[in-house]
Design a protein around this motif. Structure first.
Motif, PDB file in Angstrom:
ATOM      1  N   MET A 274       3.905   4.285  -7.388  1.00  0.00           N
ATOM      2  CA  MET A 274       3.482   2.697  -7.115  1.00  0.00           C
ATOM      3  C   MET A 274       4.574   2.035  -6.271  1.00  0.00           C
ATOM      4  N   LYS A 275       3.667   1.131  -5.256  1.00  0.00           N
ATOM      5  CA  LYS A 275       4.657   0.549  -4.122  1.00  0.00           C
ATOM      6  C   LYS A 275       4.595  -0.995  -4.549  1.00  0.00           C
ATOM      7  N   TYR A 276       4.426  -1.438  -5.487  1.00  0.00           N
ATOM      8  CA  TYR A 276       4.834  -2.754  -6.273  1.00  0.00           C
ATOM      9  C   TYR A 276       6.174  -3.494  -7.451  1.00  0.00           C
ATOM     10  N   PHE A 277       7.162  -2.613  -6.777  1.00  0.00           N
ATOM     11  CA  PHE A 277       8.870  -2.495  -7.670  1.00  0.00           C
ATOM     12  C   PHE A 277       9.376  -3.623  -7.347  1.00  0.00           C
ATOM     13  N   LEU A 278       8.681  -4.278  -5.670  1.00  0.00           N
ATOM     14  CA  LEU A 278       9.718  -5.571  -5.289  1.00  0.00           C
ATOM     15  C   LEU A 278       8.973  -6.713  -6.199  1.00  0.00           C
ATOM     16  N   LEU A 279       7.848  -6.546  -6.907  1.00  0.00           N
ATOM     17  CA  LEU A 279       7.378  -7.504  -7.328  1.00  0.00           C
ATOM     18  C   LEU A 279       7.949  -7.692  -8.604  1.00  0.00           C
TER      19      LEU A 279
ATOM     20  N   LYS B 256       1.880 -11.840   1.281  1.00  0.00           N
ATOM     21  CA  LYS B 256       2.714 -12.643  -0.058  1.00  0.00           C
ATOM     22  C   LYS B 256       3.689 -11.779  -0.763  1.00  0.00           C
ATOM     23  N   GLY B 257       3.276 -10.378  -1.149  1.00  0.00           N
ATOM     24  CA  GLY B 257       4.224  -9.897  -2.293  1.00  0.00           C
ATOM     25  C   GLY B 257       4.882  -9.305  -1.645  1.00  0.00           C
ATOM     26  N   LYS B 258       4.823  -8.735  -0.786  1.00  0.00           N
ATOM     27  CA  LYS B 258       5.161  -7.808   0.348  1.00  0.00           C
ATOM     28  C   LYS B 258       6.212  -7.002  -0.478  1.00  0.00           C
ATOM     29  N   ASP B 259       5.160  -6.384  -0.810  1.00  0.00           N
ATOM     30  CA  ASP B 259       5.485  -4.860  -1.661  1.00  0.00           C
ATOM     31  C   ASP B 259       5.322  -3.098  -0.897  1.00  0.00           C
ATOM     32  N   LEU B 260       6.115  -2.839   0.406  1.00  0.00           N
ATOM     33  CA  LEU B 260       6.152  -1.966   0.851  1.00  0.00           C
ATOM     34  C   LEU B 260       5.158  -0.854   1.040  1.00  0.00           C
ATOM     35  N   ASN B 261       6.099  -0.560  -0.827  1.00  0.00           N
ATOM     36  CA  ASN B 261       5.134   0.708  -0.980  1.00  0.00           C
ATOM     37  C   ASN B 261       3.510   0.453  -1.672  1.00  0.00           C
ATOM     38  N   GLN B 262       3.244  -0.920  -1.282  1.00  0.00           N
ATOM     39  CA  GLN B 262       2.100  -1.121  -2.257  1.00  0.00           C
ATOM     40  C   GLN B 262       1.405  -1.085  -1.047  1.00  0.00           C
ATOM     41  N   LYS B 263       1.675  -2.002   0.332  1.00  0.00           N
ATOM     42  CA  LYS B 263       1.070  -1.689   1.349  1.00  0.00           C
ATOM     43  C   LYS B 263       0.807  -0.289   2.121  1.00  0.00           C
TER      44      LYS B 263
END
Ligand code: ADP
Length: 726
Positions: free
Chosen positions: A1-6, A220-227
Motif C-alpha cells: 500500500m502506498k498511503y502510509f504518509l497519509l 496533494k497527498g504526496k504518497d509516493l507508494n500510492q503514486k
C-alpha cells in the motif's frame, strides 16, 4: 500500500510533540525521535523511542509507556518491519488495557494498524477482525473523523476477498466526499481502487478516468507508494488499450519512482542498523529481566521474612491467648475455690463467735448463780466466826472461810477474763495519783508481807508526775495480782515495786514498772506458759501456795488493753522480775478525788433505819444479821413494787437493793423511786454479771454498789461512807 504518509499525518501529533522539554523525559526523547524522522535517520528514531519507553518503565509512567510503545509499533510499521510492528502494537494494547478496561482511541488505532499489517501479510480474516474492532471502539467513543479510513480498509478487504461489489460501494462513498487535503490520500486511494475494479471488468476507459483522478489527488497527498501504484495501473490499462507509448511512459515513471522509494527506504534503516538495534533491545531486555529477577528475589526474600515473622507473631499470640485462656480458667477455678473457702470460713467464724458468745453467757450465768449461795456460805461463816465458836469448831470454820474466799476469788477471776475476752470491758481515762495508788496497795498487802517475813519496798521516781490520767482500777488489779504473787512466792526476802519515768513531755508520761522479788523463781521452760490460764508452776506449788492459775492471764490481758506488754525474767531460787511500760497523760489540773475511808466510826451505824430489798431468804437472813450486828434497824422486802410503795410513805436512812428480783428488778425499782425521792442513798447488791457494771447501775440512780459475796469490811465501809455523805 502506498498511503502510509497519509497515516503519518493522521498521527502527527503523537510523533512530533512541540513542547519545550528537559533531558531524560518522555517529551525529550519524543522530540529527538521526531527530529530524526525528519533526518530519515530511523536508527536513532528507534533508539530514542526505546529509551523513552525504558524511561517510562523506570519511572512507572504507564500511560506514557503505552503511548510510546504504540509509537514504536508505528515506526516499525513505517519501516515495513511487520512482525515487529504486530508484536509492539499488541504490547501497547495490553499496557493500555492495564490502565483502564474501557478501550480508548489509541487502542482503536493500534487495532487499525494491526489490521493494516495483516493486510500486508495477506491474512485478510485477521485483518478484518482487527479493523472491525477499531471501528467498534471508535463508534463507542463517537469518533467520526476516521470513518473514511476504516471504510477504505473495509473496501480493500472486500476486494481482496473477491466481493468487488461491496468493495465498490465502500470506495464510491469515499470518492463522493468533497475534496480536502486531509482526505486527499484516502480519496485518491478509493479512486485508484475503483479504477482497478473497472480495469478488471475490462472497462478500461472508465478505469483510466478513475486513475487519472486518483493521480491528480495524489499530488496533494504526496504518497509516493500510492503514486507508484497509480502509475503502474495506468501503464497496464494503456497497454490493454494498445497505447504502447503511454503504457511505456507510465511504466518508466513507475519504475523510476519505485527505485527511489526503495533507495529511500534503504536509507532509513540499514540491515546492520536494524540488527544492532534488535541486539541492544535484547541486551536491554535481559538486563531488565535480570533486574526484575533480582527484585523478585528480593521481594521473595522479603515476603519470606514477613511470612516467618507473621508465623512467629501468630504463634506467640496463639500461645499468649492459650495461656491467658488457661490462666482465666485457673483463676476462675481458684476464685470459686476461694469463694467456697471464704463461705466456709465465714460459717466457721460465725460458729466460733456463737460458741464464744454462748460460752461467755454460760460462764456469766454460772458464776452469777454461784455467787448467791457463796454469799450465804461466806456470810454465815463470817457470822459464826464472830459468835465465839468452840476451839474445835474454829478449825472447821477457818477451812470454810478459806474455801469460800477461794471460790469467791476464782469466780471473780473467771468473770474478769470473760469480760475481757468478750470485749465488754472499757478503758477508763480518769485522773489518779500513782503514788497514792501504790501505797494503798502496799498497805492492803502488808499483812501478807508480814506472814512470809518479807520486806516490801516501794520506789517511785520523783520525776513521775503526781497525777496521771488513766485507768486506776485496771492498774490496781495488775499490781495486786503481781505483788500478791511476789509476796506469796517469796519467804524471808524482799519484794520491790519500782516506777521509773522513761519519757515525758508536757502532756505525756511513759512509766516503766518493775515488780521484783527474791523468791523461788520460775523455771525457764515455764516462763512463757505462766501467762496461760490455769497454768501453775507445778502441782506442788499449787498445793503449797494456793491460787487459781488465772492471775497472770488477767495481768497479761489487762496490760495489753492499756497498751503495754508484760515481760518476765526469772531464775529458780533467785527470784523473778515482772516488768511493763505504760503511757499516761499527765494531769496538770488534778481534781481531788475522795478516797474511800476505811476507818469508820462504828457509832455512825447506830439506830439507822435500813430497807433491805432482797428475795433470797438466806441472803435476807445474813444481811439482816450483819446489819443488826452494827445496831442498824432493818426492814426486809422481797420485791421492788412494795419497796416503791413503802418508800412513798416512810423514810429510811439507806436502801440496800438487790438487782435481780422477781417482778420488776432493782434497777427499774430504783429508777421509779428516784422519781419521788432523790436523797435516800440506794446501794445496789449485785453479783455483777457480764452485762452489769458499776456505771450501768449508777445510771439508774443507784448511789453505790456492793458486790456479792460480801467482803464484810467492804460492806460496812461502803454503808458508813454513804451515811457520812448524806
Ligand atoms: P496463781 O493464782 O496460781 O498465782 P497466777 O496466774 O498468778 O496464778 O500464776 C501462775 C503461776 O506462775 C503460779 O502458780 C506460780 O507457779 C508462777 N508464779 C507467778 N508469780 C510468781 C512469782 N513471783 N514467783 C514465782 N512463781 C510465780
Amino acid at each position: 500500500m502506498k498511503y502510509f504518509l497519509l497515516l503519518l499525518f493522521f498521527f502527527q501529533t503523537l510523533l512530533y510533540p512541540q513542547k519545550r522539554v528537559s533531558i531524560d523525559s518522555v517529551a525529550y526523547y519524543s522530540k529527538l525521535a521526531a527530529e530524526n524522522v525528519k533526518e530519515n535517520n530511523y536508527k536513532d528514531v528507534l533508539s530514542y523511542t526505546q529509551k523513552s519507553i525504558n524511561y517510562c518503565k523506570k519511572n512507572n509512567k504507564i500511560e506514557d509507556e503505552a503511548n510510546q510503545t504504540f509509537n514504536l509499533g508505528k515506526i516499525y510499521f513505517d519501516l515495513k518491519l511487520h512482525n515487529d510492528a504486530l508484536e509492539i502494537f499488541n504490547k501497547s494494547i495490553v499496557i493500555f488495557n492495564s490502565i483502564s478496561r474501557k478501550p480508548n482511541n489509541k487502542v482503536a488505532n493500534a487495532y487499525y494498524y494491526i489490521g493494516l499489517v495483516y493486510i500486508e501479510k495477506k491474512k485478510y480474516d485477521l485483518a478484518e477482525t482487527s479493523i472491525l474492532k477499531a471501528e467498534k471502539i471508535k463508534e463507542n467513543l463517537n469518533i467520526k473523523k476516521d470513518v473514511d479510513l476504516i471504510n477504505l480498509q473495509k473496501g480493500i478487504l472486500s476486494k481482496k476477498k473477491g466481493n468487488d461489489k461491496l468493495a465498490s460501494a465502500f470506495f464510491t462513498i469515499i470518492a463522493a466526499k468533497p475534496e480536502n487535503t486531509v482526505l486527499a490520500n484516502t480519496k485518491a486511494e478509493a479512486l485508484y481502487q475503483i479504477g482497478t475494479i473497472e480495469a478488471k471488468n475490462k472497462r478500461y476507459n472508465l478505469a483510466l478516468i478513475y486513475f487519472n483522478k486518483a493521480l491528480e489527488l495524489n499530488r496533494k497527498g504526496k504518497d509516493l507508494n500510492q503514486k507508484s501504484s497509480i502509475l503502474l495501473a495506468l501503464s497496464t490499462v494503456y497497454d490493454k488499450l494498445l497505447d504502447k507509448t503511454s503504457a511505456y511512459t507510465y511504466l518508466k515513471q513507475h519504475l523510476n519512482l519505485k527505485e527511489s522509494i526503495v533507495l529511500a527506504n534503504d536509507e532509513k534503516l540499514g540491515v546492520n542498523d536494524y540488527e544492532a538495534f534488535k541486539e541492544s533491545q535484547r541486551i536491554q531486555e535481559d538486563l531488565l529481566k535480570a533486574k526484575e529477577n533480582k527484585e523478585q528475589e528480593k521481594n521473595d526474600k522479603f515476603s519470606k521474612l514477613i511470612s516467618i515473622l507473621a508465623i512467629a507473631i501468630i504463634s506467640i499470640l496463639s500461645l499468649l491467648s492459650l495461656s491467658l485462656y488457661k490462666n482465666n480458667i485457673i483463676r476462675n477455678q481458684s476464685n470459686l475455690l476461694l469463694k467456697e473457702k471464704n463461705n466456709e470460713l465465714i460459717a466457721a467464724k460465725n460458729k466460733a463467735e456463737e460458741a464464744s458468745k454462748a460460752r461467755s453467757e454460760f460462764l456469766s450465768t454460772v458464776s452469777h448463780e454461784l455467787r448467791t449461795p457463796l454469799n450465804a456460805i461466806n456470810g454465815i461463816t463470817h457470822l459464826l466466826l464472830e459468835e465465839n465458836p468452840k476451839k474445835t469448831q474454829m478449825h472447821y470454820l477457818s477451812s470454810l472461810k478459806f474455801s469460800g474466799n477461794y471460790l469467791t476469788n476464782f469466780i471473780n477471776d473467771i468473770l474478769e477474763i470473760n469480760k475481757i475476752d468478750s470485749n465488754k470491758m472499757e478503758i477508763e481515762y480518769i485522773s489518779f495519783n500513782l503514788k497514792q495508788l501504790l501505797s494503798d496497795i502496799q498497805n492492803s498487802l502488808k499483812e501478807i508481807a508480814t506472814i512470809n517475813n518479807n520486806r516490801f519496798i516501794l520506789k517511785i521516781d520523783p520525776n513521775v508526775p503526781e497525777n496521771l490520767i488513766g485507768d486506776p482500777t485496771k492498774l490496781s488489779q495488775i499490781f495486786m495480782n503481781l505483788i500478791n504473787n511476789a509476796l506469796k512466792f517469796t519467804n524471808n526476802g524482799t519484794v520491790s515495786v519500782i516506777a521509773r519515768l522513761r519519757n515525758s513531755t508536757n502532756e505525756n508520761a511513759t512509766v516503766y514498772f518493775q515488780i521484783i522479788d527474791t523468791g523461788i523463781g520460775i523455771p525457764e521452760e515455764k516462763l512463757e506458759t505462766v501467762f496461760e490460764s490455769f497454768s501453775q508452776g507445778s502441782v506442788e506449788i499449787n498445793r503449797k501456795f494456793g491460787g487459781t492459775g488465772l492471775g497472770l492471764t488477767i495481768v497479761k490481758k489487762l496490760v495489753r488493753m492499756l497498751g503495754g506488754r508484760i515481760r518476765l525474767k526469772s531464775t529458780v531460787g533467785e527470784g523473778s522480775t515482772f516488768s511493763f511500760e505504760l503511757n499516761f497523760k499527765a494531769d496538770t489540773k488534778p481534781v481531788q478525788i475522795k478516797s474511800k475511808d476505811k476507818n469508820y466510826n462504828p457509832e455512825i451505824f447506830k439506830d439507822k433505819k435500813i430497807l433491805l430489798v432482797e428475795d433470797n431468804k438466806i441472803n435476807q437472813m445474813i444481811t439482816k444479821k450483819m446489819l443488826s450486828r452494827k445496831e442498824m434497824i432493818c426492814t426486809i422486802l422481797d420485791n421492788g413494787e412494795e419497796a416503791i410503795q413503802i418508800l412513798k410513805n416512810n423514810t429510811y436512812d439507806l436502801v440496800l437493793m438487790d438487782v435481780h428480783l422477781l417482778g420488776i428488778n432493782g434497777t427499774i425499782a430504783t429508777q421509779q423511786i428516784r422519781e419521788f425521792d432523790i436523797t435516800t442513798p440506794i446501794i445496789a447488791l449485785t453479783a455483777i454479771s457480764l452485762n452489769e457494771n458499776r456505771e450501768m447501775l449508777i445510771s439508774y440512780g443507784m448511789t453505790d454498789v456492793i458486790t456479792k459475796p460480801f467482803i464484810p469490811e467492804d460492806f460496812y465501809t461502803t454503808i458508813a461512807q454513804n451515811f457520812s455523805n448524806s
